[in-house]
Design a protein around this motif. Sequence first.
Motif, PDB file in Angstrom:
ATOM      1  N   ASP A   1      13.770   9.428 -55.040  1.00 47.97           N
ATOM      2  CA  ASP A   1      14.438   9.174 -56.321  1.00 47.97           C
ATOM      3  C   ASP A   1      15.060   7.783 -56.417  1.00 47.97           C
ATOM      4  OD1 ASP A   1      13.752  11.674 -57.229  1.00 47.97           O
ATOM      5  OD2 ASP A   1      15.648  12.600 -56.670  1.00 47.97           O
ATOM      6  N   PHE A   2      15.447   7.205 -55.282  1.00 46.62           N
ATOM      7  CA  PHE A   2      16.100   5.897 -55.337  1.00 46.62           C
ATOM      8  C   PHE A   2      15.162   4.816 -55.879  1.00 46.62           C
ATOM      9  CE2 PHE A   2      14.547   6.243 -50.892  1.00 46.62           C
ATOM     10  CZ  PHE A   2      13.740   5.113 -50.812  1.00 46.62           C
ATOM     11  N   LEU A   3      13.845   5.045 -55.828  1.00 49.63           N
ATOM     12  CA  LEU A   3      12.908   4.051 -56.349  1.00 49.63           C
ATOM     13  C   LEU A   3      12.994   3.903 -57.862  1.00 49.63           C
ATOM     14  CD1 LEU A   3       9.744   4.830 -54.194  1.00 49.63           C
ATOM     15  CD2 LEU A   3      11.274   2.858 -53.992  1.00 49.63           C
ATOM     16  N   LEU A   4      13.529   4.917 -58.523  1.00 50.16           N
ATOM     17  CA  LEU A   4      13.651   4.868 -59.983  1.00 50.16           C
ATOM     18  C   LEU A   4      14.787   3.964 -60.452  1.00 50.16           C
ATOM     19  CD1 LEU A   4      13.144   8.681 -60.668  1.00 50.16           C
ATOM     20  CD2 LEU A   4      11.563   6.846 -61.297  1.00 50.16           C
ATOM     21  N   ASP A   5      15.746   3.718 -59.572  1.00 48.85           N
ATOM     22  CA  ASP A   5      16.923   2.933 -59.941  1.00 48.85           C
ATOM     23  C   ASP A   5      16.650   1.442 -59.739  1.00 48.85           C
ATOM     24  OD1 ASP A   5      19.413   1.896 -60.463  1.00 48.85           O
ATOM     25  OD2 ASP A   5      20.333   2.663 -58.619  1.00 48.85           O
TER      26      ASP A   5
ATOM     27  N   GLY B   1       5.811 -10.769 -47.766  1.00 44.82           N
ATOM     28  CA  GLY B   1       4.802 -10.007 -48.489  1.00 44.82           C
ATOM     29  C   GLY B   1       5.128  -8.520 -48.523  1.00 44.82           C
ATOM     30  N   LEU B   2       5.693  -8.005 -47.443  1.00 45.97           N
ATOM     31  CA  LEU B   2       6.019  -6.585 -47.369  1.00 45.97           C
ATOM     32  C   LEU B   2       7.180  -6.218 -48.286  1.00 45.97           C
ATOM     33  CD1 LEU B   2       5.550  -6.176 -43.535  1.00 45.97           C
ATOM     34  CD2 LEU B   2       4.049  -5.285 -45.337  1.00 45.97           C
ATOM     35  N   LYS B   3       8.127  -7.132 -48.440  1.00 43.91           N
ATOM     36  CA  LYS B   3       9.228  -6.855 -49.357  1.00 43.91           C
ATOM     37  C   LYS B   3       8.710  -6.778 -50.796  1.00 43.91           C
ATOM     38  CE  LYS B   3      10.920 -10.650 -51.778  1.00 43.91           C
ATOM     39  NZ  LYS B   3      11.674 -10.600 -53.026  1.00 43.91           N
ATOM     40  N   HIS B   4       7.698  -7.603 -51.117  1.00 47.28           N
ATOM     41  CA  HIS B   4       7.067  -7.522 -52.438  1.00 47.28           C
ATOM     42  C   HIS B   4       6.285  -6.222 -52.588  1.00 47.28           C
ATOM     43  CE1 HIS B   4       8.167 -11.284 -54.275  1.00 47.28           C
ATOM     44  NE2 HIS B   4       7.777 -11.968 -53.212  1.00 47.28           N
ATOM     45  N   LEU B   5       5.682  -5.760 -51.502  1.00 45.59           N
ATOM     46  CA  LEU B   5       4.974  -4.482 -51.542  1.00 45.59           C
ATOM     47  C   LEU B   5       5.940  -3.357 -51.891  1.00 45.59           C
ATOM     48  CD1 LEU B   5       2.572  -2.580 -51.030  1.00 45.59           C
ATOM     49  CD2 LEU B   5       3.204  -2.618 -48.603  1.00 45.59           C
ATOM     50  N   PHE B   6       7.121  -3.347 -51.280  1.00 49.55           N
ATOM     51  CA  PHE B   6       8.112  -2.307 -51.583  1.00 49.55           C
ATOM     52  C   PHE B   6       8.494  -2.336 -53.059  1.00 49.55           C
ATOM     53  CE2 PHE B   6       9.825  -2.624 -46.958  1.00 49.55           C
ATOM     54  CZ  PHE B   6       8.699  -1.970 -46.503  1.00 49.55           C
ATOM     55  N   GLU B   7       8.608  -3.532 -53.618  1.00 49.02           N
ATOM     56  CA  GLU B   7       8.930  -3.663 -55.045  1.00 49.02           C
ATOM     57  C   GLU B   7       7.801  -3.090 -55.911  1.00 49.02           C
ATOM     58  OE1 GLU B   7      11.621  -7.710 -54.378  1.00 49.02           O
ATOM     59  OE2 GLU B   7       9.611  -7.864 -55.233  1.00 49.02           O
ATOM     60  N   LYS B   8       6.572  -3.311 -55.485  1.00 42.72           N
ATOM     61  CA  LYS B   8       5.423  -2.786 -56.227  1.00 42.72           C
ATOM     62  C   LYS B   8       5.339  -1.264 -56.139  1.00 42.72           C
ATOM     63  CE  LYS B   8       2.973  -7.117 -55.678  1.00 42.72           C
ATOM     64  NZ  LYS B   8       2.066  -7.897 -54.836  1.00 42.72           N
ATOM     65  N   VAL B   9       5.744  -0.720 -55.003  1.00 43.73           N
ATOM     66  CA  VAL B   9       5.801   0.737 -54.874  1.00 43.73           C
ATOM     67  C   VAL B   9       6.760   1.293 -55.917  1.00 43.73           C
ATOM     68  CG1 VAL B   9       6.544   2.642 -53.388  1.00 43.73           C
ATOM     69  CG2 VAL B   9       5.175   0.784 -52.423  1.00 43.73           C
ATOM     70  N   SER B  10       7.914   0.682 -56.051  1.00 44.81           N
ATOM     71  CA  SER B  10       8.893   1.166 -57.030  1.00 44.81           C
ATOM     72  C   SER B  10       8.372   0.993 -58.453  1.00 44.81           C
ATOM     73  CB  SER B  10      10.240   0.445 -56.860  1.00 44.81           C
ATOM     74  OG  SER B  10      10.189  -0.875 -57.352  1.00 44.81           O
ATOM     75  N   ARG B  11       7.609  -0.063 -58.690  1.00 42.27           N
ATOM     76  CA  ARG B  11       7.064  -0.291 -60.037  1.00 42.27           C
ATOM     77  C   ARG B  11       6.151   0.867 -60.445  1.00 42.27           C
ATOM     78  NH1 ARG B  11       4.827  -5.596 -59.856  1.00 42.27           N
ATOM     79  NH2 ARG B  11       6.979  -6.232 -60.151  1.00 42.27           N
ATOM     80  N   ARG B  12       5.355   1.348 -59.506  1.00 42.84           N
ATOM     81  CA  ARG B  12       4.469   2.470 -59.831  1.00 42.84           C
ATOM     82  C   ARG B  12       5.282   3.722 -60.141  1.00 42.84           C
ATOM     83  NH1 ARG B  12      -1.196   4.666 -57.384  1.00 42.84           N
ATOM     84  NH2 ARG B  12      -1.152   6.627 -58.519  1.00 42.84           N
ATOM     85  N   ILE B  13       6.342   3.958 -59.386  1.00 43.63           N
ATOM     86  CA  ILE B  13       7.152   5.163 -59.586  1.00 43.63           C
ATOM     87  C   ILE B  13       7.960   5.066 -60.877  1.00 43.63           C
ATOM     88  CG2 ILE B  13       8.958   6.622 -58.585  1.00 43.63           C
ATOM     89  CD1 ILE B  13       6.167   6.574 -57.146  1.00 43.63           C
ATOM     90  N   ILE B  14       8.508   3.896 -61.173  1.00 43.51           N
ATOM     91  CA  ILE B  14       9.294   3.715 -62.402  1.00 43.51           C
ATOM     92  C   ILE B  14       8.405   3.908 -63.625  1.00 43.51           C
ATOM     93  CG2 ILE B  14      10.553   2.024 -63.799  1.00 43.51           C
ATOM     94  CD1 ILE B  14      11.578   0.860 -61.079  1.00 43.51           C
ATOM     95  N   GLY B  15       7.196   3.352 -63.564  1.00 40.57           N
ATOM     96  CA  GLY B  15       6.254   3.526 -64.658  1.00 40.57           C
ATOM     97  C   GLY B  15       6.615   2.774 -65.921  1.00 40.57           C
ATOM     98  N   ARG B  16       7.530   1.835 -65.820  1.00 35.24           N
ATOM     99  CA  ARG B  16       7.935   1.028 -66.966  1.00 35.24           C
ATOM    100  C   ARG B  16       7.443  -0.387 -66.752  1.00 35.24           C
ATOM    101  NH1 ARG B  16      14.259   0.241 -68.695  1.00 35.24           N
ATOM    102  NH2 ARG B  16      13.971  -1.652 -69.893  1.00 35.24           N
ATOM    103  N   HIS B  17       6.770  -0.945 -67.723  1.00 33.08           N
ATOM    104  CA  HIS B  17       6.125  -2.240 -67.565  1.00 33.08           C
ATOM    105  C   HIS B  17       7.109  -3.304 -67.071  1.00 33.08           C
ATOM    106  CE1 HIS B  17       3.161  -5.340 -68.136  1.00 33.08           C
ATOM    107  NE2 HIS B  17       4.028  -6.042 -68.836  1.00 33.08           N
ATOM    108  N   GLY B  18       6.773  -3.902 -65.937  1.00 35.79           N
ATOM    109  CA  GLY B  18       7.557  -5.005 -65.405  1.00 35.79           C
ATOM    110  C   GLY B  18       8.785  -4.614 -64.612  1.00 35.79           C
TER     111      GLY B  18
END
Length: 198
Positions: free
Chosen positions: A95-99, A132-149
């Motif tokens: 759930d923390f990925l949504l915040d 690069g891995l820190k950016h990957l973690f951000e991209k993981v959250s982007r998929r879970i949030i589902g809100r553009h950008g």
Amino acid sequence: MARKYPRFLLSNPSNTKSSGPFIIHTLAPQFIVKPEFDEKRNLYDSVLIDVWSQDYDSAEVYEAMKEIPQWFKHSGRFQSNHEDDLLLVEIEKLDFLLDYETHLTVDQARKLIRLLFPTKSKSIYELSSSYGLKHLFEKVSRRIIGRHGASKYCGNDTAIEAFEKEGFQWQQTGPNRCMNISAKELKRANRLFNNYHQ
């Protein structure tokens, strides 16, 4: 959400001519389809294989088929035994990925590491660093949030400390570190989460 679509069933039999999975519509009109997935495990289409109901209305079948992608996203994936779906289900539980208004903490990054990189390789993987891995973690959250950008920010130091606390070996490369992550697991994570658009 699973209760909203009780009439669909994901089936992955091992004794069929063509490989599964298959999705069965259990209520009238009863039919079976073969789902089609993109490389990020999004269900984008279904191919009708057979309809068992007699005197069925084709329009009703295709109307029900339109609900399959939404059903799979909210319920069907949880019935799947595909390794990508198993990972995505576990990621979606975080759930923390949504915040996206707060930064990723070290403990949160460690949870991501355990899911994305369960294997420690014998050697340092030098083609990707903590940056690069820190950016990957951000991209993981982007998929879970589902809100553009929108994504949850992760600092480079956060990623470094998280990998260190998870017991990974490392090699310093300027302000970044390379770790003994699995190239196969990184490739999989990039396939599922890199350049993800809802």
